[in-house]
Each structure stands twice: as structure tokens, then as C-alpha cells.
Scaffold this motif. Structure first.
Motif, PDB file in Angstrom:
ATOM      1  N   ASP A 276      49.143  -5.036  23.351  1.00 38.59           N
ATOM      2  CA  ASP A 276      49.933  -6.172  22.852  1.00 38.59           C
ATOM      3  C   ASP A 276      50.244  -7.205  23.932  1.00 38.59           C
ATOM      4  O   ASP A 276      50.960  -8.170  23.687  1.00 38.59           O
ATOM      5  N   SER A 277      49.709  -7.030  25.143  1.00 42.58           N
ATOM      6  CA  SER A 277      49.947  -8.006  26.201  1.00 42.58           C
ATOM      7  C   SER A 277      48.926  -9.135  26.100  1.00 42.58           C
ATOM      8  O   SER A 277      47.774  -8.916  25.750  1.00 42.58           O
ATOM      9  N   VAL A 278      49.376 -10.343  26.376  1.00 41.36           N
ATOM     10  CA  VAL A 278      48.500 -11.512  26.382  1.00 41.36           C
ATOM     11  C   VAL A 278      48.531 -12.081  27.791  1.00 41.36           C
ATOM     12  O   VAL A 278      49.564 -12.584  28.248  1.00 41.36           O
ATOM     13  N   SER A 279      47.418 -11.960  28.515  1.00 40.53           N
ATOM     14  CA  SER A 279      47.402 -12.355  29.916  1.00 40.53           C
ATOM     15  C   SER A 279      46.028 -12.864  30.316  1.00 40.53           C
ATOM     16  O   SER A 279      45.036 -12.136  30.218  1.00 40.53           O
ATOM     17  N   LYS A 280      45.966 -14.101  30.774  1.00 45.04           N
ATOM     18  CA  LYS A 280      44.710 -14.649  31.271  1.00 45.04           C
ATOM     19  C   LYS A 280      44.272 -13.916  32.544  1.00 45.04           C
ATOM     20  O   LYS A 280      43.078 -13.804  32.822  1.00 45.04           O
ATOM     21  N   THR A 281      45.246 -13.415  33.300  1.00 43.70           N
ATOM     22  CA  THR A 281      44.942 -12.687  34.533  1.00 43.70           C
ATOM     23  C   THR A 281      44.225 -11.374  34.226  1.00 43.70           C
ATOM     24  O   THR A 281      43.242 -11.011  34.882  1.00 43.70           O
ATOM     25  N   ILE A 282      44.713 -10.645  33.207  1.00 45.50           N
ATOM     26  CA  ILE A 282      44.049  -9.409  32.808  1.00 45.50           C
ATOM     27  C   ILE A 282      42.676  -9.726  32.214  1.00 45.50           C
ATOM     28  O   ILE A 282      41.699  -9.008  32.450  1.00 45.50           O
ATOM     29  N   ASP A 283      42.582 -10.826  31.467  1.00 48.26           N
ATOM     30  CA  ASP A 283      41.278 -11.243  30.931  1.00 48.26           C
ATOM     31  C   ASP A 283      40.272 -11.472  32.062  1.00 48.26           C
ATOM     32  O   ASP A 283      39.096 -11.105  31.955  1.00 48.26           O
ATOM     33  N   GLU A 284      40.746 -12.058  33.154  1.00 52.49           N
ATOM     34  CA  GLU A 284      39.860 -12.323  34.285  1.00 52.49           C
ATOM     35  C   GLU A 284      39.446 -11.031  34.963  1.00 52.49           C
ATOM     36  O   GLU A 284      38.289 -10.853  35.370  1.00 52.49           O
ATOM     37  N   LEU A 285      40.376 -10.073  35.063  1.00 55.49           N
ATOM     38  CA  LEU A 285      40.057  -8.771  35.631  1.00 55.49           C
ATOM     39  C   LEU A 285      39.011  -8.062  34.766  1.00 55.49           C
ATOM     40  O   LEU A 285      38.075  -7.448  35.295  1.00 55.49           O
ATOM     41  N   CYS A 286      39.163  -8.152  33.461  1.00 54.76           N
ATOM     42  CA  CYS A 286      38.194  -7.550  32.545  1.00 54.76           C
ATOM     43  C   CYS A 286      36.819  -8.180  32.720  1.00 54.76           C
ATOM     44  O   CYS A 286      35.780  -7.493  32.693  1.00 54.76           O
ATOM     45  N   ARG A 287      36.792  -9.487  32.926  1.00 56.16           N
ATOM     46  CA  ARG A 287      35.507 -10.180  33.129  1.00 56.16           C
ATOM     47  C   ARG A 287      34.811  -9.646  34.370  1.00 56.16           C
ATOM     48  O   ARG A 287      33.588  -9.418  34.367  1.00 56.16           O
ATOM     49  N   MET A 288      35.578  -9.415  35.431  1.00 54.55           N
ATOM     50  CA  MET A 288      34.981  -8.919  36.663  1.00 54.55           C
ATOM     51  C   MET A 288      34.461  -7.494  36.510  1.00 54.55           C
ATOM     52  O   MET A 288      33.418  -7.141  37.082  1.00 54.55           O
ATOM     53  N   VAL A 289      35.165  -6.676  35.733  1.00 57.51           N
ATOM     54  CA  VAL A 289      34.690  -5.316  35.479  1.00 57.51           C
ATOM     55  C   VAL A 289      33.412  -5.341  34.664  1.00 57.51           C
ATOM     56  O   VAL A 289      32.465  -4.587  34.931  1.00 57.51           O
ATOM     57  N   SER A 290      33.361  -6.232  33.679  1.00 61.14           N
ATOM     58  CA  SER A 290      32.180  -6.331  32.810  1.00 61.14           C
ATOM     59  C   SER A 290      30.974  -6.934  33.528  1.00 61.14           C
ATOM     60  O   SER A 290      29.826  -6.653  33.153  1.00 61.14           O
ATOM     61  N   HIS A 291      31.229  -7.760  34.549  1.00 63.54           N
ATOM     62  CA  HIS A 291      30.143  -8.416  35.280  1.00 63.54           C
ATOM     63  C   HIS A 291      30.324  -8.204  36.776  1.00 63.54           C
ATOM     64  O   HIS A 291      30.738  -9.111  37.498  1.00 63.54           O
ATOM     65  N   PRO A 292      30.079  -6.974  37.237  1.00 70.63           N
ATOM     66  CA  PRO A 292      30.244  -6.697  38.673  1.00 70.63           C
ATOM     67  C   PRO A 292      29.322  -7.550  39.518  1.00 70.63           C
ATOM     68  O   PRO A 292      28.202  -7.873  39.108  1.00 70.63           O
ATOM     69  N   ALA A 293      29.799  -7.904  40.693  1.00 72.53           N
ATOM     70  CA  ALA A 293      29.002  -8.771  41.587  1.00 72.53           C
ATOM     71  C   ALA A 293      27.815  -8.006  42.157  1.00 72.53           C
ATOM     72  O   ALA A 293      27.876  -6.805  42.372  1.00 72.53           O
TER      73      ALA A 293
END
Length: 293
Positions: A276-293
Motif C-alpha cells: 500500500d506504499s506509493v513511492s517513486k524512490t521504491i519504484d526506482e529501486l525496483c527498476r534497478m533490480v529488474s535491469h541490473p547494470a
């Protein structure tokens, strides 16, 4: 609604009586009773039924309790974010990390990458076991966590897989069975077993128990611990064996890991956050996990 009165109400419900809650807070019992009555007047509904055994919730009280903890968590989250902004940051992110993160290079790489790409976000790391991590996320004490769990373990959390590790029997190289690598759990039926306590990793604990049941044996458990580093050191000293992710033995000269045929368990490393949390910061963390460098 007064947040202080709401906190008092939650404390009374969780303690089961005004007397016990007054001792835990601490506050004088008459003062606490008055605060509950004022809250009932403010809400316009009776919240608690009182008897000699303690208190019980009315229907209105149950509704307030179910939603009150979330409201308090959100208020505290807002206060933390306000302090972050006051200190010159654009946002903050508190992340729990598994206590064996040093064995998993991907975690350090993820944290380093996030920090490099978002220097304006205050990043806080807390090293915690998986069970307490999950609870801290639910309670709002952490924004997210990197922990060993399964997606079905708690429906209140959102999950994103990071990696999967085979669970193994980890033993000292001095253990007698190392001369002939075992292929089944039964080989360790009489050996001393050192395991995690259930509240540390409940999902893994139950899956290991099911494997023992299917093998028709009862493990010779001599010790339960909360700390995987402690378990690993006790195993290395020859005190017993453990069932842990196989990576725990990697690079350790004193340890060996066996993967018997009847221990088909994989430990899932996940990024977790409250649904139930809404966070652009967590969204960005999820993006990095989904697309590792």
C-alpha cells in the motif's frame, strides 16, 4: 483525530487492559482512561467494552484499530520525510539488508549503483534477519528490504525476485561424513543439528521441516539461533551441521556444502516493500533490480 490519543488506544487494545497498557506506556491509569473516553467522544462512538478481565473491541473499535496502526505509521513516515527534506535531501530510503549480504556481491553492487545515481536521496541501511525485516517493512520502520522469503509468505508485501540459491547441508570439513559425500538427509539423522529459530525465517523453517518429514526422520536439534553468522561459526567449529543457502560455505576453507537429493529447497532473495506504499524512490529501486547494470 489526536494521534496521541490514537496511540494510547492502540496500546490498550494490544495490552488487553487499561491497567497493563498504563504500566507499559507508562502513564497513570486514570489519565489513560480519560484519554480513551475523550477519543470516544471525538470519534462519536464507543470503542471499548470493559469488564473484569480487561477490554474488548466494539465493531467501531475494531474498525479504528484495523486502520489506526496504518494511520500512525503514515504519520511517522511523513515526519521522517520532513526531517530528510529539512536536512537538504530530496527524499529518503531506508532499506533492510540480509545479514549475509557480504556473501552476495549483487547486493553491494545494487546499493552502490543506487547511491551513485541518486546522491540527493538519503540512504539508510539496516542489517536484519528476514523475519524481522518483513515485520519492520509492515510496521513502516523500513521502506523496503532485501531478504530471503517467498512471494506467498505475506500478502501485505510486494515482491521482486533478485536471485535464487539452493539450500544445502553445511558442515565442517572435519565431519566424518565428508569422507563419503552424503546423498540423502538420512545420513545426518543422528548428527547434531543447529538451525535458525522460526521467527527469523519462518518460511524456510517450515520448508526444511517438511523435507525432514518426507525423509521420515526427526532432526537431532541441539541449538536454535537467530544469527546465520553465529550458526556458520558454530558449524565451522565442528559443533554440528546446519541447513543454509549453499553460498554460506563458498570461500570457507573450514566448511563444505552438500546438496542431497531429498533437500530440494531454493531460498529466494527478494526485494520487498509494503503493497500500500506509493513511492517513486521504491519504484526506482525496483527498476534497478529488474535491469541490473
Amino acid at each position: 483525530m489526536d494521534s496521541k490519543k490514537l496511540k494510547y488506544f492502540l496500546a490498550v487494545v494490544e495490552a488487553g487492559s487499561i491497567t497493563r497498557a498504563a504500566g507499559r506506556i507508562p502513564v497513570a491509569q486514570p489519565a489513560l482512561t480519560r484519554q480513551i473516553r475523550l477519543l470516544e467522544e471525538q470519534v462519536g462512538a464507543r470503542l471499548l467494552e470493559r469488564d473484569r478481565k480487561g477490554v474488548s473491541l466494539t465493531h467501531a473499535g475494531q474498525f479504528l484499530y484495523d486502520n489506526g496502526r496504518r494511520l500512525i505509521d503514515e504519520l511517522e513516515w511523513v515526519a521522517r520525510k520532513a526531517r530528510t527534506i529539512s536536512d537538504g535531501y530530496s527524499d529518503s530510503l531506508s532499506i533492510g539488508i540480509t545479514t549475509i549480504h557480504s556473501c552476495i556481491p549483487g547486493i553491494s553492487n545494487l546499493i552502490s549503483r543506487f547511491r551513485a545515481e541518486h546522491p540527493g536521496i538519503r540512504l539508510t541501511l539496516e542489517s536484519m534477519l528476514s523475519g524481522p525485516q518483513a515485520q519492520a517493512i509492515i510496521d513502516g520502520e523500513l521502506d523496503a528490504g532485501i531478504l530471503f522469503t517467498e512471494q506467498e509468505d505475506d500478502p501485505r508485501l510486494g515482491y521482486l525476485p533478485i536471485a535464487s540459491y539452493r539450500m544445502a547441508i553445511v558442515a565442517s570439513r572435519r565431519h566424518p561424513l565428508t569422507k563419503a559425500p552424503p546423498t540423502a538427509l538420512r545420513a545426518f539423522a543422528e548428527a547434531p543439528f543447529i538451525r535458525f529459530s522460526r521467527d527469523s525465517t519462518p518460511g524456510s523453517y517450515d520448508r526444511v521441516d517438511r523435507c525432514f518429514e518426507q525423509a521420515g526422520i526427526v532432526p537431532n536439534t541441539i541449538l536454535e539461533c537467530h544469527d546465520d553468522i553465529t550458526i556458520r561459526s558454530l558449524v565451522a567449529a565442528g559443533m554440528g551441521y546446519a541447513i543454509m543457502p549453499s553460498i554460506m560455505a563458498r570461500g570457507e576453507s573450514d566448511l563444505v556444502a552438500y546438496e542431497p537429493d531429498d533437500l530440494q529447497i531454493f531460498s529466494q532473495l527478494m526485494l520487498a516493500w509494503r503493497k500500500d506504499s506509493v513511492s517513486k524512490t521504491i519504484d526506482e529501486l525496483c527498476r534497478m533490480v529488474s535491469h541490473p547494470a
